[in-house]
Design a protein around this motif. Structure first.
Motif, short mmCIF file in Angstrom:
data_model
loop_
_atom_site.label_atom_id
_atom_site.label_comp_id
_atom_site.label_asym_id
_atom_site.label_seq_id
_atom_site.Cartn_x
_atom_site.Cartn_y
_atom_site.Cartn_z
N PHE A 1 49.22 34.80 59.00
CA PHE A 1 50.12 34.86 57.80
C PHE A 1 49.57 35.53 56.83
O PHE A 1 48.45 36.36 56.82
CB PHE A 1 49.88 33.20 57.44
N GLY A 2 50.09 35.42 55.60
CA GLY A 2 50.02 36.38 54.43
C GLY A 2 49.61 35.60 53.37
O GLY A 2 49.95 34.39 53.14
N LEU A 3 48.66 36.22 52.34
CA LEU A 3 48.19 35.54 51.09
C LEU A 3 48.40 36.35 49.96
O LEU A 3 48.35 37.80 50.13
CB LEU A 3 46.96 34.95 51.14
N ASN A 4 48.59 36.01 48.72
CA ASN A 4 48.94 36.61 47.81
C ASN A 4 47.96 36.50 46.58
O ASN A 4 47.72 35.26 46.33
CB ASN A 4 50.45 36.83 47.22
N GLY A 5 47.74 37.41 45.47
CA GLY A 5 46.64 37.15 44.61
C GLY A 5 46.60 38.18 43.48
O GLY A 5 47.18 39.02 43.54
N THR A 6 45.52 38.12 42.58
CA THR A 6 45.54 39.03 41.86
C THR A 6 43.81 39.45 41.79
O THR A 6 43.08 38.61 41.60
CB THR A 6 45.81 38.83 40.09
N GLN A 7 43.66 40.86 41.38
CA GLN A 7 42.43 41.14 41.22
C GLN A 7 42.02 41.83 39.99
O GLN A 7 42.83 42.49 39.33
CB GLN A 7 41.73 42.16 42.21
N TYR A 8 40.71 41.41 39.33
CA TYR A 8 40.44 41.81 38.00
C TYR A 8 39.26 42.39 38.02
O TYR A 8 38.20 41.86 38.50
CB TYR A 8 40.37 40.38 36.89
N LEU B 1 35.86 56.44 32.58
CA LEU B 1 36.64 55.98 31.26
C LEU B 1 37.63 54.44 31.61
O LEU B 1 38.09 54.10 30.73
CB LEU B 1 37.81 56.89 30.80
N LEU B 2 37.39 53.83 32.73
CA LEU B 2 38.08 52.88 33.12
C LEU B 2 37.32 51.58 32.63
O LEU B 2 36.26 51.34 32.95
CB LEU B 2 38.54 52.80 34.42
N ASP B 3 37.71 50.92 31.75
CA ASP B 3 37.05 49.70 31.15
C ASP B 3 37.37 48.48 31.93
O ASP B 3 36.80 47.59 31.82
CB ASP B 3 37.60 49.51 29.51
N SER B 4 38.83 48.28 32.37
CA SER B 4 39.28 47.01 32.97
C SER B 4 40.39 47.35 33.69
O SER B 4 41.27 48.60 33.53
CB SER B 4 39.66 46.01 31.93
N TYR B 5 40.87 46.53 34.61
CA TYR B 5 42.01 46.67 35.23
C TYR B 5 42.50 45.34 35.95
O TYR B 5 41.76 44.27 36.33
CB TYR B 5 42.13 47.83 36.38
N THR B 6 43.99 45.14 36.25
CA THR B 6 44.38 44.07 36.99
C THR B 6 45.24 44.57 38.08
O THR B 6 45.87 45.71 37.86
CB THR B 6 45.08 43.22 36.28
N VAL B 7 45.19 43.94 39.18
CA VAL B 7 45.84 44.69 40.35
C VAL B 7 46.55 43.49 41.26
O VAL B 7 45.84 42.50 41.51
CB VAL B 7 45.27 45.62 41.18
N PRO B 8 47.96 43.40 41.49
CA PRO B 8 48.28 42.26 42.59
C PRO B 8 48.01 42.93 43.84
O PRO B 8 47.64 44.03 44.14
CB PRO B 8 49.65 42.33 42.47
N VAL B 9 47.40 41.74 44.80
CA VAL B 9 47.00 42.06 46.12
C VAL B 9 47.92 41.33 47.19
O VAL B 9 48.23 40.15 46.85
CB VAL B 9 45.55 41.90 46.30
N HIS B 10 48.09 41.67 48.27
CA HIS B 10 48.43 40.91 49.21
C HIS B 10 47.50 41.18 50.69
O HIS B 10 47.13 42.26 51.07
CB HIS B 10 49.98 41.56 50.01
N VAL B 11 47.17 40.10 51.38
CA VAL B 11 46.35 40.06 52.37
C VAL B 11 47.12 39.53 53.77
O VAL B 11 47.74 38.45 53.74
CB VAL B 11 45.36 39.12 52.20
#
Length: 226
Positions: free
Chosen positions: A76-83, A54-64
């Motif tokens: 080092f670290g990187l930040n972003g968003t996954q869709y 039943l999951l149609d979409s999501y967004t989630v912050p990520v840290h690498v």
């Protein structure tokens, strides 16, 4: 000034983590005979994704968190968003990642996109110690950068999902990833990837933040820029 290492790492991390952005819900303990006959790859995959139907979409912050080694080690670290958007759209907006790597990230995909992206087949099923490990191979349905995907899906609920993605230049990305409950779903929380590319050895750890579910996600998010 942005360091040369940081300029290089974003596309490498995109390669390293693209396949680990969504692990499957752990299978209940079983063996191949529980299906009556040995299951197909689609059956194995459908059991992985059932909780997310039943999951149609999501967004989630990520840290690498990245360790990159070539003569010297950079950390080092990187930040972003996954869709994600059903049926087969996936994108990672990672700081300093060139837009062309968004397409590659989408090609590698997640269990929710694999059936549409890859021609899947079960190549092995091994029962041991009360659980079963399934090996699934995926060949892209259309020409793309990734030429083959191989997965190991263990029916042990505590086991990570492992995978290897081979690109058309011979680069291989080895990953393991774990899921945890996120609302009514079972979604990635932690992933680890190792890849050797352009003389660099990369070890990266990806941590997912709080998910936002079933909100509108524009199609333009999944279209790489020129």
């Amino acid at each position: 000034m942005i360091s040369p290492a940081r300029r290089l790492i974003a596309p490498i991390v995109a390669l390293a983590f693209a396949g680990g952005t969504h692990g499957g819900a752990a299978l209940a303990a079983e063996n191949p005979a529980s299906f009556g006959v040995r299951p197909s790859a689609v059956q194995v995959l459908s059991r992985i994704t059932a909780r997310d139907a039943l999951l149609d979409s999501y967004t989630v912050p990520v840290h690498v968190d990245v360790h990159m080694h070539k003569l010297f080690t950079f950390h080092f670290g990187l930040n972003g968003t996954q869709y994600y958007k059903r049926p087969d759209h996936l994108a990672l907006d990672l700081h300093q990642m060139p837009s062309q790597y968004k397409k590659l990230f989408g090609e590698i995909g997640t269990p929710l996109t694999w059936d549409a992206t890859y021609d899947l087949r079960l190549i092995d099923a091994t029962a041991a110690d009360g659980h079963t490990t399934y090996r699934v191979e995926g060949i892209p349905r259309r020409p793309q950068t990734v030429v083959k995907m191989e997965l190991e899906i263990d029916s042990d609920a505590n086991a990570p999902v492992r995978g290897t993605w081979t690109c058309n230049d011979g680069t291989q990305i080895a990953m393991s990833f774990d899921e945890q409950p996120a609302g009514p779903y079972q979604l990635p929380k932690h992933a680890v990837a190792d890849v050797a590319v352009s003389g660099y050895k990369i070890h990266a750890v990806l941590e997912y933040g709080a998910y936002a579910f079933n909100a509108a996600v524009a199609d333009s998010v999944f279209t790489p820029g020129e």
